[in-house]
Structure formats: structure tokens, C-alpha cells
Design a protein around this motif. Structure first.
Motif, short mmCIF file in Angstrom:
data_model
loop_
_atom_site.label_atom_id
_atom_site.label_comp_id
_atom_site.label_asym_id
_atom_site.label_seq_id
_atom_site.Cartn_x
_atom_site.Cartn_y
_atom_site.Cartn_z
N ALA A 88 0.84 -1.21 0.00
CA ALA A 88 0.00 0.00 0.00
C ALA A 88 0.87 1.25 0.00
CB ALA A 88 -0.92 -0.01 1.22
N ALA A 89 1.96 1.20 0.76
CA ALA A 89 2.86 2.37 0.84
C ALA A 89 3.47 2.66 -0.53
CB ALA A 89 3.95 2.12 1.88
N VAL A 90 3.90 1.58 -1.26
CA VAL A 90 4.51 1.77 -2.58
C VAL A 90 3.49 2.38 -3.55
CG1 VAL A 90 5.42 0.53 -4.59
CG2 VAL A 90 6.22 -0.04 -2.29
N ILE A 91 2.25 1.86 -3.51
CA ILE A 91 1.20 2.37 -4.41
C ILE A 91 0.94 3.85 -4.13
CG2 ILE A 91 -1.25 2.20 -5.00
CD1 ILE A 91 -0.92 -0.87 -4.47
N THR A 95 1.62 6.96 -6.71
CA THR A 95 0.45 7.72 -7.15
C THR A 95 0.55 9.20 -6.79
OG1 THR A 95 -0.79 5.72 -6.69
CG2 THR A 95 -2.08 7.70 -7.17
N PHE A 96 0.97 9.50 -5.57
CA PHE A 96 0.85 10.88 -5.10
C PHE A 96 2.15 11.67 -5.01
CE2 PHE A 96 -2.94 8.80 -3.25
CZ PHE A 96 -3.90 9.53 -3.90
N TRP A 97 3.30 11.03 -5.23
CA TRP A 97 4.56 11.73 -5.01
C TRP A 97 4.69 13.01 -5.84
CZ3 TRP A 97 8.30 11.98 -1.57
CH2 TRP A 97 9.49 12.61 -1.93
#
Lengths: 175, 182
Positions: A88-91, A95-97
């Protein structure tokens, strides 16, 4: 009695303010016809204060994590939980970086309506009239309402310029 | 160490907190209850607000720095809880703050926990018409007979402004009572 420059030379009798509250109370009681009551008339159920402590303690125990709640059983094995969290952290990162660095929110991004709602909901309820009513005149200085005090010349100019306006206030048109 | 300082020290020590909290409750529950009750009028609401107040006190006593008296700190929590409770209630009912006060007082006659006579009811009606601040100052001065200096610390307001508020409150109550008893 200590003199104060704001009193303009006026004095009050000795201990005037010490008995002021009592005198007002007496006057208020006299104005109520049958007399103003000393008590509110509110009651509490029998034993309310005696039992309050126990009721509150029970509620507090309910709010303390782990005190009175049953043991929480894991729905997922610990290792699986860590794997899911990492995925979840990677996704989220992918997505938001870019968006989060380019479009950081600032104070100016708050909508006007949000600010107004905050001021209406959380601001002091006193209106301008009430505020003016509650502030004693002796606590307000001219410097509190003016950013800079006018020079004497400016005041004289203003009075000379506006003398006709003042006259209009005193003289009726039919005179 | 004074009694209050000792109580605060015990409240902030996890091993002695429970016992100290019971002492705190015994000492302040009644005082805070009546201060809250005069703000929210009904007993059930006062009970809710009092419980919420003590739960907040219990949870946040560790952050109390001792910059004010313990009662002042607790009173401010209680007053904030009561005010936010009343605001939520007036929003739910779709009435103004003043409208809510008058509504609550109009229900007093049927309240099983109000046994006031005509004069006490009239005083509550008069109080309902005052702005929040003036009502608060009047209640503390008239019913609790609190000194202005103590009230000043409690409400973070100058003594002069408090005297002005009390004086205005009295004038308004006086004029309301004259009007309805004329």
C-alpha cells in the motif's frame, strides 16, 4: 485614594467600589417585587453526587484501551499485514509523489467560505455592539483605534475644513 | 508544598493518578456541576457535560503546567465543553444561541429537577435574554459570590471589563423584571 489621570480630578467616596456589588444586589432584589432569589431553584436527583464518581470511573475504564475490552484477535497474520502495508505504501508513493511536491497546500488555498465558517463557528460570539458595551471607556485609548496619532496641525486643518458640516448639524434649513 | 500543588503532583504521577483523581472529583465535582448547570439549564445535559469535562481533565492533566490555579483550568474546560454542547444543540434545533436559552428556560416549569418559585423562574427568564458573557459574569458574581480578581483569572478578562459586564447584566435584569411585574 490613589489618583488616576483618567479620572479628570473626580473622586469617589472611600470604599465606594468595595461595597458596590452588594449595593447592586440589594437594588436588584428590591426591584424584583417579592425580592430576587438567592438560589437558582435547580435540583439534582437523590444520590447524584454520591454516585457520580463510580459512573465516571466506569466510563473512563471503558475509554482506556485494553482495560475492560476483550482481547482483540488478529484477522490477518502479522507477516501478511506487513506485506500488505508495504504494498500500500509503494502504491501511495507512486500515485501521489509528484502531485504532493508540486501542489503543496497553503493558507491562501483555503476557500473564503471555509475561513468565514471557521470564524462564525469558533470565533468569539461577541458582536461589535456587545464588545463596545463590555469595554469600559477608561480602558480604551485613542491609539487603540488609530494606527498613528494625527499631528496637531492636521487636527486644526480638519476642524477648519469641516466647520460647515458641523454648522449644518446645528442649524435647520428653515432658519 | 501546598495542598493544590501536592494534588497536581499526584495527578501527574501515573502510579498515584487514580487515587488523586478520586480526591479531585470529591473536591470539585459539585462546584463544577453547578457552574455547568447554570449554563446548560437541564440536569441531564449538565450531567453529560460534567462527565465530558472530567474525562478531558483526566486525559490532559499531564499537560497542566500550573500557570493558573487548578480550578481556573478546570473551569475553562467546563465552560468550553458547555458552550460547544450548546452550540451543537442550537444547530441541531435550527435556532440561535439566544433562542435556545429561551427554549430551555421555557421548559423549566415542567422540569422535575427544577423546583424554583415564580421569582426564580423570572430570574432565569431574565438571564436567558442576556448575552453569554454577561450571563456568565452575573452567575459567577451573584450566585457564587466570586471576587472580581478571581473571576479575572478564570475568564482572562480585566477586572474593569468584568465590572462593566456585571453592571450591564444587572441593569438589563432589573429592567426586564420591572417590565414584567408592572
Amino acid at each position: 485614594m490613589k489618583s488616576n489621570k483618567h479620572n479628570g480630578g473626580f473622586r469617589v467616596p472611600e470604599n465606594y467600589f468595595e461595597g458596590f456589588a452588594d449595593r447592586i444586589k440589594d437594588r436588584l432584589q428590591a426591584s424584583g417585587g417579592a425580592g430576587l432569589p438567592e438560589e437558582t431553584g435547580f435540583r439534582v436527583p437523590g444520590g447524584y453526587f454520591e454516585n457520580f464518581q463510580d459512573r465516571l470511573t466506569q466510563r473512563l475504564a471503558g475509554e482506556q484501551p485494553g482495560d475492560s475490552r476483550g482481547k482483540v484477535r488478529r484477522l490477518w497474520p502479522a507477516r501478511l499485514g506487513w506485506t500488505a502495508a508495504a504494498a500500500a505504501a509503494v502504491i501511495l508513493l507512486v500515485t501521489f509523489w509528484p502531485a504532493s511536491t508540486a501542489d503543496a497546500l497553503g493558507f491562501e488555498d483555503l476557500a473564503q467560505t471555509e475561513i468565514q465558517r471557521y470564524l462564525e463557528d469558533d470565533g468569539d460570539d461577541m458582536g461589535a455592539y456587545e464588545l463596545a458595551e463590555s469595554l469600559p471607556l477608561e480602558e480604551i485609548a485613542l491609539s487603540d483605534v488609530l494606527e498613528s496619532l494625527p499631528e496637531e496641525d492636521q487636527i486644526l486643518d480638519y476642524l477648519n475644513q469641516d466647520s460647515e458640516t458641523v454648522d449644518e448639524l446645528y442649524w435647520n434649513g428653515d432658519e | 508544598m501546598s495542598n493544590e500543588a501536592d494534588l497536581i503532583a499526584r495527578l501527574q504521577d501515573p502510579s498515584r493518578k487514580e487515587a488523586a483523581f478520586r480526591t479531585l472529583l470529591a473536591e470539585y465535582q459539585e462546584r463544577l456541576y453547578w457552574q455547568i448547570r447554570r449554563m446548560v439549564i437541564s440536569h441531564d445535559d449538565a450531567d453529560d457535560v460534567l462527565q465530558n469535562t472530567f474525562i478531558k481533565i483526566y486525559k490532559h492533566i499531564g499537560t497542566f503546567k500550573g500557570e493558573s490555579k487548578l480550578h481556573s483550568w478546570m473551569y475553562r474546560i467546563a465552560a468550553n465543553e458547555a458552550l460547544s454542547f450548546m452550540k451543537k444543540r442550537s444547530r441541531r434545533l435550527g435556532v440561535s444561541d439566544e433562542g435556545l436559552q429561551e427554549y430551555l428556560v421555557s421548559n423549566l416549569e415542567a422540569d422535575p429537577y427544577f423546583d424554583g418559585d415564580k421569582a426564580q423562574l423570572q430570574l432565569q427568564r431574565a438571564l436567558a435574554r442576556l448575552p453569554d458573557k454577561q450571563r456568565e459574569v452575573f452567575n459567577l458574581k451573584y450566585f457564587d459570590e466570586m471576587k472580581y480578581e478571581e473571576m479575572s483569572e478564570l475568564l482572562d478578562t480585566s477586572v474593569g471589563a468584568l465590572k462593566a459586564s456585571y453592571h450591564l447584566a444587572v441593569k438589563k435584569i432589573e429592567s426586564y423584571l420591572k417590565e414584567i411585574n408592572a
